[in-house]
Design a protein around this motif. Structure first.
Motif, PDB file in Angstrom:
ATOM      1  N   LEU A  56       0.835  -1.206   0.000  1.00 28.20           N
ATOM      2  CA  LEU A  56       0.000   0.000   0.000  1.00 28.20           C
ATOM      3  C   LEU A  56       0.871   1.257   0.000  1.00 28.20           C
ATOM      4  N   MET A  57       1.932   1.244   0.787  1.00 33.53           N
ATOM      5  CA  MET A  57       2.851   2.398   0.835  1.00 33.53           C
ATOM      6  C   MET A  57       3.442   2.672  -0.549  1.00 33.53           C
ATOM      7  N   LYS A  58       3.855   1.605  -1.232  1.00 37.36           N
ATOM      8  CA  LYS A  58       4.469   1.786  -2.550  1.00 37.36           C
ATOM      9  C   LYS A  58       3.454   2.319  -3.554  1.00 37.36           C
ATOM     10  N   ILE A  59       2.208   1.892  -3.428  1.00 37.85           N
ATOM     11  CA  ILE A  59       1.173   2.422  -4.330  1.00 37.85           C
ATOM     12  C   ILE A  59       0.959   3.914  -4.049  1.00 37.85           C
ATOM     13  N   LEU A  60       0.869   4.269  -2.757  1.00 36.62           N
ATOM     14  CA  LEU A  60       0.667   5.685  -2.397  1.00 36.62           C
ATOM     15  C   LEU A  60       1.812   6.541  -2.915  1.00 36.62           C
ATOM     16  N   ALA A  79       5.181  19.146  13.322  1.00 37.26           N
ATOM     17  CA  ALA A  79       5.101  20.555  13.729  1.00 37.26           C
ATOM     18  C   ALA A  79       5.229  21.478  12.520  1.00 37.26           C
ATOM     19  N   ASP A  80       6.008  21.040  11.509  1.00 34.47           N
ATOM     20  CA  ASP A  80       6.171  21.853  10.289  1.00 34.47           C
ATOM     21  C   ASP A  80       4.977  21.739   9.344  1.00 34.47           C
ATOM     22  N   GLY A  81       3.988  20.898   9.694  1.00 36.95           N
ATOM     23  CA  GLY A  81       2.766  20.805   8.885  1.00 36.95           C
ATOM     24  C   GLY A  81       2.782  19.712   7.832  1.00 36.95           C
ATOM     25  N   SER A  82       3.804  18.823   7.862  1.00 40.82           N
ATOM     26  CA  SER A  82       3.831  17.743   6.868  1.00 40.82           C
ATOM     27  C   SER A  82       2.716  16.733   7.153  1.00 40.82           C
ATOM     28  N   THR A  83       2.241  16.104   6.096  1.00 50.43           N
ATOM     29  CA  THR A  83       1.331  14.966   6.253  1.00 50.43           C
ATOM     30  C   THR A  83       2.216  13.727   6.338  1.00 50.43           C
ATOM     31  N   ILE A  84       1.935  12.866   7.302  1.00 49.27           N
ATOM     32  CA  ILE A  84       2.807  11.697   7.490  1.00 49.27           C
ATOM     33  C   ILE A  84       2.001  10.404   7.425  1.00 49.27           C
ATOM     34  N   ILE A  85       2.543   9.467   6.690  1.00 54.70           N
ATOM     35  CA  ILE A  85       1.944   8.128   6.654  1.00 54.70           C
ATOM     36  C   ILE A  85       3.015   7.175   7.171  1.00 54.70           C
ATOM     37  N   TYR A  86       2.660   6.446   8.210  1.00 56.49           N
ATOM     38  CA  TYR A  86       3.668   5.694   8.965  1.00 56.49           C
ATOM     39  C   TYR A  86       3.189   4.260   9.128  1.00 56.49           C
ATOM     40  N   SER A  87       3.978   3.297   8.665  1.00 56.60           N
ATOM     41  CA  SER A  87       3.541   1.914   8.870  1.00 56.60           C
ATOM     42  C   SER A  87       4.424   1.244   9.905  1.00 56.60           C
ATOM     43  N   ASP A 130      11.830  18.722   0.072  1.00 56.65           N
ATOM     44  CA  ASP A 130      10.861  19.335   0.979  1.00 56.65           C
ATOM     45  C   ASP A 130       9.424  18.902   0.667  1.00 56.65           C
ATOM     46  N   PRO A 131       9.186  17.573   0.703  1.00 58.31           N
ATOM     47  CA  PRO A 131       7.858  17.075   0.315  1.00 58.31           C
ATOM     48  C   PRO A 131       6.783  17.432   1.330  1.00 58.31           C
ATOM     49  N   ALA A 132       5.551  17.640   0.833  1.00 59.18           N
ATOM     50  CA  ALA A 132       4.442  17.952   1.743  1.00 59.18           C
ATOM     51  C   ALA A 132       3.975  16.691   2.461  1.00 59.18           C
ATOM     52  N   ILE A 133       4.246  15.537   1.829  1.00 53.86           N
ATOM     53  CA  ILE A 133       3.776  14.260   2.385  1.00 53.86           C
ATOM     54  C   ILE A 133       4.985  13.336   2.568  1.00 53.86           C
ATOM     55  N   VAL A 134       5.108  12.757   3.744  1.00 50.42           N
ATOM     56  CA  VAL A 134       6.238  11.852   3.995  1.00 50.42           C
ATOM     57  C   VAL A 134       5.689  10.457   4.321  1.00 50.42           C
ATOM     58  N   ILE A 135       6.134   9.481   3.542  1.00 52.81           N
ATOM     59  CA  ILE A 135       5.677   8.102   3.740  1.00 52.81           C
ATOM     60  C   ILE A 135       6.827   7.296   4.324  1.00 52.81           C
ATOM     61  N   MET A 136       6.604   6.710   5.494  1.00 51.27           N
ATOM     62  CA  MET A 136       7.672   5.947   6.159  1.00 51.27           C
ATOM     63  C   MET A 136       7.230   4.509   6.353  1.00 51.27           C
ATOM     64  N   ASP A 137       7.965   3.587   5.746  1.00 46.55           N
ATOM     65  CA  ASP A 137       7.607   2.176   5.844  1.00 46.55           C
ATOM     66  C   ASP A 137       8.464   1.500   6.918  1.00 46.55           C
ATOM     67  N   GLU A 138       7.879   1.265   8.062  1.00 46.11           N
ATOM     68  CA  GLU A 138       8.540   0.606   9.200  1.00 46.11           C
ATOM     69  C   GLU A 138       9.956   1.142   9.461  1.00 46.11           C
ATOM     70  N   PRO A 139      10.074   2.436   9.766  1.00 48.11           N
ATOM     71  CA  PRO A 139      11.411   3.019   9.901  1.00 48.11           C
ATOM     72  C   PRO A 139      12.175   2.596  11.150  1.00 48.11           C
ATOM     73  N   THR A 140      11.498   1.927  12.085  1.00 49.65           N
ATOM     74  CA  THR A 140      12.195   1.606  13.335  1.00 49.65           C
ATOM     75  C   THR A 140      12.539   0.122  13.473  1.00 49.65           C
ATOM     76  N   VAL A 141      12.356  -0.635  12.390  1.00 46.72           N
ATOM     77  CA  VAL A 141      12.640  -2.074  12.484  1.00 46.72           C
ATOM     78  C   VAL A 141      14.136  -2.306  12.742  1.00 46.72           C
ATOM     79  N   GLY A 142      14.428  -3.089  13.762  1.00 43.47           N
ATOM     80  CA  GLY A 142      15.803  -3.517  14.026  1.00 43.47           C
ATOM     81  C   GLY A 142      16.738  -2.447  14.554  1.00 43.47           C
ATOM     82  N   ILE A 143      16.203  -1.406  15.174  1.00 50.17           N
ATOM     83  CA  ILE A 143      17.124  -0.399  15.726  1.00 50.17           C
ATOM     84  C   ILE A 143      16.962  -0.272  17.245  1.00 50.17           C
TER      85      ILE A 143
END
Ligand SMILES: Nc1ncnc2c1ncn2[C@@H]1O[C@H](COP(=O)(O)OP(=O)(O)OP(=O)(O)O)[C@@H](O)[C@H]1O
Length: 302
Positions: free
Chosen positions: A43-47, A180-188, A150-163
């Motif tokens: 889904l993240m890759k499609i978005l 806080a800067d107003g970005s839209t975030i999608i986080y899996s 400087d994207p308005a939308i940030v998509i993060m796919d499991e950024p904390t795995v294994g850390i």
């Protein structure tokens, strides 16, 4: 605003996503939670406009992902699950490389790199090769590479795995700053507690189907009836008869339509029997419990 409309995707015989529909408000943080193989990355890759063949569409700020990929890519910073860095280069040179891929150059690119290095806390290490970085530093640089335009939308796919927890906290700080800067975030993630902490709205996904989607408050209203938690060395299942119980940790969860009244009754019962509970309290379900209610399975094995 992002609108996901009837998105389905199959890889040969594997149905990875089925009729996914939801919207994400501008400036909000949307968390997608599900176990391994649920369909999050797909889904993240499609978005992000990376996967070509799928059914349905996603509209990002008026642009269709299916038809206007380039316009959508300019709006989105996509951080893949796997590290995507050139390890023999310095942090700065990695950022230069990615910046050029986004069409940036000259002074503008250098300024953006300085800005991003500060955001990800790697200014002091910008001239070191990535080979010498810890896992957490590589993850932060991986995030930085997606923020250069400087994207308005940030998509993060499991950024904390294994850390480690410290690196996890610095990634959370980066996300809080982006919010806080107003970005839209999608986080899996498959860590429920992360999504509970960071996100305004949550989507629960399993086997390619979006089971629920809403604010934590809404999910709690729908599924969050409290039960009682009872534990103590001398307290056994027989002392909780006829209530419906389930073992949890060192004690039991007692389900009842009127948990407060049951709490009072159990207090009286324990006193009469001379039993000393270590804990006797209302238990409000967490996202993990809601997922279990909906699927009958746990999110993680451990
Ligand atoms: N390129 C591919 N070819 C074939 N099947 C794939 C491919 N990518 C994903 N799948 C399958 O699609 C389903 C969804 O996978 P996906 O990676 O989207 O899930 P996920 O929730 O991101 O899981 P994980 O947390 O393990 O990354 C799985 O059954 C997976 O095996």
């Amino acid at each position: 605003m992002i609108e996901v409309a009837q998105v389905s995707k199959s890889y040969g015989k594997i149905q990875a996503l089925t009729n996914i529909e939801f919207t994400i408000d501008k400036g909000s943080c949307f968390g997608l939670v599900g176990p391994n193989g649920a369909g999050k990355s797909t889904l993240m890759k499609i978005l992000a406009g990376i996967l070509r063949h799928f059914e349905g569409d996603v509209v990002v700020d008026r642009f269709s992902v299916a038809k206007e990929k380039q316009a959508v890519k300019q709006l989105i910073g996509y951080i893949p699950q796997e590290l995507c860095l050139e390890e023999t280069l310095t942090a700065r040179d990695n950022l230069l490389l990615f910046g050029r891929l986004y069409g940036l150059s000259g002074k503008n690119l250098n300024n953006r790199i300085d800005n991003v290095l500060e955001k990800i806390g790697l200014t002091e290490r910008s001239k070191d090769t990535v080979l010498d970085f810890s896992g957490g530093m590589k993850r932060r640089l991986n995030i930085g590479c997606a923020l250069l335009h400087d994207p308005a939308i940030v998509i993060m796919d499991e950024p904390t795995v294994g850390i480690d927890p410290q690196s996890r906290n610095s990634i959370f700080s980066i996300i809080e700053q982006l919010k806080a800067d107003g970005s839209t975030i999608i986080y899996s993630s498959h860590y429920m507690e992360e999504v509970e902490q960071l996100c305004d709205r949550i989507g629960l996904i399993d086997k390619g189907v979006l089971l629920e989607n809403g604010t934590m408050n809404r999910l709690m209203e729908k599924y969050g009836t409290p039960s009682l938690y009872v534990s103590g060395d001398t307290i056994e299942a027989e002392h909780l008869h006829p209530y419906q119980i389930a073992p949890k940790g060192e004690g039991y969860l007692v389900s009842d339509a009127e948990p407060l009244a049951t709490l009072e009754k159990l207090l009286v019962r324990f006193r009469e029997l001379g039993l000393q509970p270590r804990r006797l309290e209302l238990y409000y379900p967490k996202l993990e419990d809601i997922f279990f209610q909906l699927t009958g399975t746990k999110l993680r094995d451990n």
